[in-house]
Every structure is written in C-alpha cells, then in structure tokens.
Motif scaffolding. Structure first.
Motif, PDB file in Angstrom:
ATOM      1  N   GLN A 131       0.817  -1.205   0.000  1.00 39.58           N
ATOM      2  CA  GLN A 131       0.000   0.000   0.000  1.00 39.58           C
ATOM      3  C   GLN A 131       0.854   1.260   0.000  1.00 39.58           C
ATOM      4  O   GLN A 131       0.510   2.230  -0.666  1.00 39.58           O
ATOM      5  CB  GLN A 131      -0.938   0.021   1.214  1.00 39.58           C
ATOM      6  N   ILE A 132       1.960   1.263   0.734  1.00 38.59           N
ATOM      7  CA  ILE A 132       2.821   2.447   0.777  1.00 38.59           C
ATOM      8  C   ILE A 132       3.431   2.685  -0.594  1.00 38.59           C
ATOM      9  O   ILE A 132       3.488   3.820  -1.075  1.00 38.59           O
ATOM     10  CB  ILE A 132       3.929   2.291   1.849  1.00 38.59           C
ATOM     11  N   GLY A 133       3.867   1.620  -1.242  1.00 36.31           N
ATOM     12  CA  GLY A 133       4.408   1.755  -2.598  1.00 36.31           C
ATOM     13  C   GLY A 133       3.371   2.312  -3.556  1.00 36.31           C
ATOM     14  O   GLY A 133       3.671   3.173  -4.389  1.00 36.31           O
ATOM     15  N   ALA A 134       2.135   1.837  -3.441  1.00 38.10           N
ATOM     16  CA  ALA A 134       1.058   2.335  -4.298  1.00 38.10           C
ATOM     17  C   ALA A 134       0.808   3.813  -4.034  1.00 38.10           C
ATOM     18  O   ALA A 134       0.602   4.597  -4.971  1.00 38.10           O
ATOM     19  CB  ALA A 134      -0.222   1.527  -4.065  1.00 38.10           C
ATOM     20  N   LEU A 135       0.839   4.225  -2.770  1.00 39.69           N
ATOM     21  CA  LEU A 135       0.616   5.631  -2.432  1.00 39.69           C
ATOM     22  C   LEU A 135       1.733   6.520  -2.967  1.00 39.69           C
ATOM     23  O   LEU A 135       1.468   7.616  -3.471  1.00 39.69           O
ATOM     24  CB  LEU A 135       0.496   5.804  -0.915  1.00 39.69           C
ATOM     25  N   VAL A 136       2.968   6.052  -2.878  1.00 40.18           N
ATOM     26  CA  VAL A 136       4.098   6.848  -3.359  1.00 40.18           C
ATOM     27  C   VAL A 136       3.991   7.056  -4.866  1.00 40.18           C
ATOM     28  O   VAL A 136       4.086   8.179  -5.369  1.00 40.18           O
ATOM     29  CB  VAL A 136       5.437   6.181  -2.977  1.00 40.18           C
ATOM     30  N   VAL A 137       3.768   5.975  -5.612  1.00 41.02           N
ATOM     31  CA  VAL A 137       3.709   6.065  -7.075  1.00 41.02           C
ATOM     32  C   VAL A 137       2.515   6.887  -7.532  1.00 41.02           C
ATOM     33  O   VAL A 137       2.640   7.807  -8.340  1.00 41.02           O
ATOM     34  CB  VAL A 137       3.667   4.652  -7.696  1.00 41.02           C
ATOM     35  N   SER A 138       1.335   6.579  -7.015  1.00 39.26           N
ATOM     36  CA  SER A 138       0.146   7.297  -7.464  1.00 39.26           C
ATOM     37  C   SER A 138       0.122   8.727  -6.949  1.00 39.26           C
ATOM     38  O   SER A 138      -0.376   9.630  -7.625  1.00 39.26           O
ATOM     39  CB  SER A 138      -1.120   6.551  -7.044  1.00 39.26           C
ATOM     40  N   GLY A 139       0.663   8.967  -5.767  1.00 45.50           N
ATOM     41  CA  GLY A 139       0.750  10.333  -5.246  1.00 45.50           C
ATOM     42  C   GLY A 139       1.660  11.192  -6.094  1.00 45.50           C
ATOM     43  O   GLY A 139       1.366  12.363  -6.369  1.00 45.50           O
ATOM     44  N   ALA A 140       2.784  10.625  -6.527  1.00 38.76           N
ATOM     45  CA  ALA A 140       3.689  11.361  -7.407  1.00 38.76           C
ATOM     46  C   ALA A 140       3.015  11.662  -8.739  1.00 38.76           C
ATOM     47  O   ALA A 140       3.163  12.755  -9.293  1.00 38.76           O
ATOM     48  CB  ALA A 140       4.976  10.571  -7.614  1.00 38.76           C
ATOM     49  N   ALA A 141       2.254  10.708  -9.258  1.00 39.72           N
ATOM     50  CA  ALA A 141       1.536  10.940 -10.514  1.00 39.72           C
ATOM     51  C   ALA A 141       0.486  12.039 -10.348  1.00 39.72           C
ATOM     52  O   ALA A 141       0.346  12.917 -11.205  1.00 39.72           O
ATOM     53  CB  ALA A 141       0.876   9.651 -10.988  1.00 39.72           C
ATOM     54  N   GLY A 142      -0.258  12.008  -9.253  1.00 36.42           N
ATOM     55  CA  GLY A 142      -1.248  13.051  -8.996  1.00 36.42           C
ATOM     56  C   GLY A 142      -0.614  14.412  -8.805  1.00 36.42           C
ATOM     57  O   GLY A 142      -1.120  15.427  -9.289  1.00 36.42           O
ATOM     58  N   ALA A 143       0.522  14.453  -8.111  1.00 36.11           N
ATOM     59  CA  ALA A 143       1.231  15.714  -7.912  1.00 36.11           C
ATOM     60  C   ALA A 143       1.756  16.252  -9.236  1.00 36.11           C
ATOM     61  O   ALA A 143       1.751  17.459  -9.478  1.00 36.11           O
ATOM     62  CB  ALA A 143       2.375  15.526  -6.922  1.00 36.11           C
ATOM     63  N   TYR A 144       2.187  15.349 -10.113  1.00 36.42           N
ATOM     64  CA  TYR A 144       2.655  15.760 -11.438  1.00 36.42           C
ATOM     65  C   TYR A 144       1.505  16.385 -12.234  1.00 36.42           C
ATOM     66  O   TYR A 144       1.666  17.444 -12.836  1.00 36.42           O
ATOM     67  CB  TYR A 144       3.237  14.561 -12.195  1.00 36.42           C
ATOM     68  N   VAL A 145       0.346  15.738 -12.212  1.00 37.20           N
ATOM     69  CA  VAL A 145      -0.829  16.279 -12.917  1.00 37.20           C
ATOM     70  C   VAL A 145      -1.181  17.647 -12.353  1.00 37.20           C
ATOM     71  O   VAL A 145      -1.456  18.590 -13.101  1.00 37.20           O
ATOM     72  CB  VAL A 145      -2.021  15.306 -12.809  1.00 37.20           C
TER      73      VAL A 145
ATOM     74  N   ARG B  54       4.916  25.682  -8.343  1.00 40.53           N
ATOM     75  CA  ARG B  54       4.282  24.434  -8.781  1.00 40.53           C
ATOM     76  C   ARG B  54       4.971  23.225  -8.164  1.00 40.53           C
ATOM     77  O   ARG B  54       4.322  22.268  -7.770  1.00 40.53           O
ATOM     78  CB  ARG B  54       4.342  24.311 -10.298  1.00 40.53           C
ATOM     79  N   MET B  55       6.294  23.276  -8.094  1.00 40.54           N
ATOM     80  CA  MET B  55       7.038  22.155  -7.521  1.00 40.54           C
ATOM     81  C   MET B  55       6.761  22.015  -6.028  1.00 40.54           C
ATOM     82  O   MET B  55       6.595  20.903  -5.522  1.00 40.54           O
ATOM     83  CB  MET B  55       8.529  22.314  -7.800  1.00 40.54           C
ATOM     84  N   VAL B  56       6.687  23.135  -5.328  1.00 40.09           N
ATOM     85  CA  VAL B  56       6.384  23.091  -3.899  1.00 40.09           C
ATOM     86  C   VAL B  56       4.974  22.549  -3.677  1.00 40.09           C
ATOM     87  O   VAL B  56       4.744  21.718  -2.798  1.00 40.09           O
ATOM     88  CB  VAL B  56       6.555  24.487  -3.256  1.00 40.09           C
ATOM     89  N   GLU B  57       4.010  22.990  -4.488  1.00 41.03           N
ATOM     90  CA  GLU B  57       2.648  22.478  -4.372  1.00 41.03           C
ATOM     91  C   GLU B  57       2.595  20.996  -4.714  1.00 41.03           C
ATOM     92  O   GLU B  57       1.859  20.239  -4.096  1.00 41.03           O
ATOM     93  CB  GLU B  57       1.696  23.267  -5.268  1.00 41.03           C
ATOM     94  N   GLY B  58       3.381  20.585  -5.701  1.00 41.79           N
ATOM     95  CA  GLY B  58       3.443  19.167  -6.052  1.00 41.79           C
ATOM     96  C   GLY B  58       4.011  18.329  -4.921  1.00 41.79           C
ATOM     97  O   GLY B  58       3.510  17.235  -4.632  1.00 41.79           O
ATOM     98  N   LEU B  59       5.032  18.832  -4.263  1.00 39.08           N
ATOM     99  CA  LEU B  59       5.609  18.124  -3.118  1.00 39.08           C
ATOM    100  C   LEU B  59       4.605  18.041  -1.979  1.00 39.08           C
ATOM    101  O   LEU B  59       4.464  16.996  -1.336  1.00 39.08           O
ATOM    102  CB  LEU B  59       6.886  18.832  -2.659  1.00 39.08           C
ATOM    103  N   ALA B  60       3.888  19.127  -1.738  1.00 41.89           N
ATOM    104  CA  ALA B  60       2.851  19.112  -0.699  1.00 41.89           C
ATOM    105  C   ALA B  60       1.754  18.114  -1.053  1.00 41.89           C
ATOM    106  O   ALA B  60       1.250  17.394  -0.184  1.00 41.89           O
ATOM    107  CB  ALA B  60       2.260  20.510  -0.520  1.00 41.89           C
ATOM    108  N   GLY B  61       1.390  18.050  -2.324  1.00 43.60           N
ATOM    109  CA  GLY B  61       0.394  17.073  -2.758  1.00 43.60           C
ATOM    110  C   GLY B  61       0.876  15.645  -2.583  1.00 43.60           C
ATOM    111  O   GLY B  61       0.121  14.767  -2.164  1.00 43.60           O
ATOM    112  N   ALA B  62       2.159  15.403  -2.875  1.00 43.72           N
ATOM    113  CA  ALA B  62       2.719  14.063  -2.695  1.00 43.72           C
ATOM    114  C   ALA B  62       2.738  13.674  -1.218  1.00 43.72           C
ATOM    115  O   ALA B  62       2.431  12.531  -0.866  1.00 43.72           O
ATOM    116  CB  ALA B  62       4.122  13.997  -3.291  1.00 43.72           C
ATOM    117  N   CYS B  63       3.077  14.618  -0.348  1.00 44.02           N
ATOM    118  CA  CYS B  63       3.050  14.347   1.095  1.00 44.02           C
ATOM    119  C   CYS B  63       1.623  14.057   1.549  1.00 44.02           C
ATOM    120  O   CYS B  63       1.391  13.157   2.361  1.00 44.02           O
ATOM    121  CB  CYS B  63       3.632  15.518   1.883  1.00 44.02           C
TER     122      CYS B  63
END
Length: 107
Positions: free
Chosen positions: A19-33, A46-55
């Motif tokens: 589950q953690i792996g799934a969250l990391v990968v999909s969170g990064a994809a969502g932050a990228y979008v 944008r990068m700071v907001e993306g990092l906040a979204g990934a967290c």
C-alpha cells in the motif's frame, strides 16, 4: 558505500508494504498532474505544491485508501486511487482537514 546504495534501495523498496508503494507512485503521478495544470506561473511554486500534494498522498492517502478498500474490497487499487486523488488535490484536502479540526477545537 556507493556500491551498496542500489542494494540498500532495493531492499528498502522490497520491504515496503504494498500500500505504501502504491501511495508513493500514485501520489507522485497526482502531484505531477497538479503541477502541469496548476494556474501558478512560477515553476518553483508548482514544484512546492506538487511536493505538498505528494506528502498529502502518502499521509492522507493511506486513510482514504483504507476507507475505500474497506468499502469496495479493491485492495491495492483503492490505495492507487486514493494516492492519485490526494496527490492531485492534496493541498485542498489538507486545508479541509485542518479547517475541520480547528473548528472543532474552537467549539
């Protein structure tokens, strides 16, 4: 130490719960979008907001993924969906949770 780095990373990733792996990968994809479609003109912002979204995806996505999994029985797909949603809308979700908690504390 340089030669051991790939081995350490592969063991770390291999020992992570699915589950953690799934969250990391999909969170990064969502932050990228979010970063691509963000109305911000500044790439730094944008990068700071993306990092906040990934967290948000990693921490809040686990909660939402667990709820989705218990409702639908979707397993890892529930965590992937939750991670993507939190990665893309993590900032709004964090603001909503903070508002909810702060309003309850004020009463």
């Amino acid at each position: 130490m340089q030669d051991q780095y790939p081995d350490i990373m592969s063991r770390l990733i291999g020992s992570m719960p699915e589950q953690i792996g799934a969250l990391v990968v999909s969170g990064a994809a969502g932050a990228y979008v979010r970063a691509v479609f963000a109305p911000e003109a500044s790439w730094k912002r944008r990068m700071v907001e993306g990092l906040a979204g990934a967290c948000g995806a990693i921490f809040l996505g686990g909660l939402v993924g667990h709820m989705l999994d218990s409702l639908t029985g979707g397993g890892s797909w529930s965590y992937l969906a939750a991670g993507f949603i939190m990665g893309e809308g993590g900032i709004a979700a964090i603001r909503g949770v903070r508002k909810l908690i702060l309003e309850r504390a004020a009463k």
